[in-house]
Write a protein that holds these residues in place. Structure first.
Motif, mmCIF file in Angstrom:
data_model
loop_
_atom_site.group_PDB
_atom_site.id
_atom_site.type_symbol
_atom_site.label_atom_id
_atom_site.label_comp_id
_atom_site.label_asym_id
_atom_site.label_seq_id
_atom_site.Cartn_x
_atom_site.Cartn_y
_atom_site.Cartn_z
ATOM 1 N N GLN A 135 0.767 -1.194 0.087
ATOM 2 C CA GLN A 135 0.105 -0.071 -0.059
ATOM 3 C C GLN A 135 1.003 1.427 0.025
ATOM 4 O OE1 GLN A 135 -2.516 -0.574 3.349
ATOM 5 N NE2 GLN A 135 -3.701 -2.160 2.668
ATOM 6 N N GLN A 136 1.844 1.314 0.907
ATOM 7 C CA GLN A 136 2.892 2.529 0.779
ATOM 8 C C GLN A 136 3.688 2.638 -0.639
ATOM 9 O OE1 GLN A 136 6.204 1.509 3.362
ATOM 10 N NE2 GLN A 136 7.063 3.882 3.110
ATOM 11 N N LYS A 150 1.502 7.037 -6.597
ATOM 12 C CA LYS A 150 0.341 7.860 -6.774
ATOM 13 C C LYS A 150 1.072 9.153 -6.860
ATOM 14 C CE LYS A 150 -4.096 9.255 -5.460
ATOM 15 N NZ LYS A 150 -5.383 9.059 -4.460
ATOM 16 N N ARG A 185 1.035 4.295 -2.696
ATOM 17 C CA ARG A 185 0.773 5.626 -2.351
ATOM 18 C C ARG A 185 2.160 6.640 -2.776
ATOM 19 N NH1 ARG A 185 -0.477 3.513 2.584
ATOM 20 N NH2 ARG A 185 1.545 4.067 3.451
#
Length: 155
Positions: free
Chosen positions: A142-143, A149, A146
């Protein structure tokens, strides 16, 4: 336990998909001064996996072993993650996971209930420990997402 072991076994593939085709610029991009770039995240995951295997194997083989917290930021700094070859660590992560999966698949219900003691988290069963490292990888994927993104947004 089959689902847990399968999630653990699929970890390398999930990580590979998350970093597939990323440029060197993106691998080194930090979304903030106090955040890690993707390269450091991948190397950290490998170092954490070495610790995970030690803990899992000691729970399986030893009576109620003691574990100590490690400082990921100190490891990243003192082991100079920025200067290391990420591909070596990615290969090592894959090998570590692949080496542990058959061990986990061969365990009995009693083995999964065996415990160790973490100096900060207290008593942990093998099942809880494996789940922790499955979730640890998921949090870091997930990091990575991020970071990707944030990199795209700043362009």
């Amino acid at each position: 336990m089959e689902d847990l072991v399968q999630s653990y076994a699929e970890g390398f593939n999930r990580l590979s998909v998350a970093i597939e085709g990323l440029s060197e610029e993106l691998l080194l991009y930090k979304p903030a001064e106090n955040r890690w770039c993707i390269k450091k995240v991948v190397i950290h995951l490998c170092d954490a996996e070495m610790i995970a295997l030690d803990r899992m194997k000691r729970i399986i083989a030893e009576p109620n072993p003691l574990f100590f917290k490690f400082d990921p930021d100190a490891w990243a700094l003192r082991l100079q993650y920025s200067s290391l070859d990420m591909s070596v660590f990615l290969s090592l992560f894959a090998a570590l996971r692949a080496s542990m999966v058959p061990i986990l698949r061969g365990l009995s219900e009693e083995d999964w209930a065996r415990t160790g003691v973490h100096n900060q988290n207290g008593k942990l069963t093998l099942q809880e420990l494996v789940a922790m490292f499955v979730h640890h990888l998921d949090r870091h994927i997930q990091q990575i997402e991020r970071n990707k993104k944030a990199f795209a947004e700043q362009r």
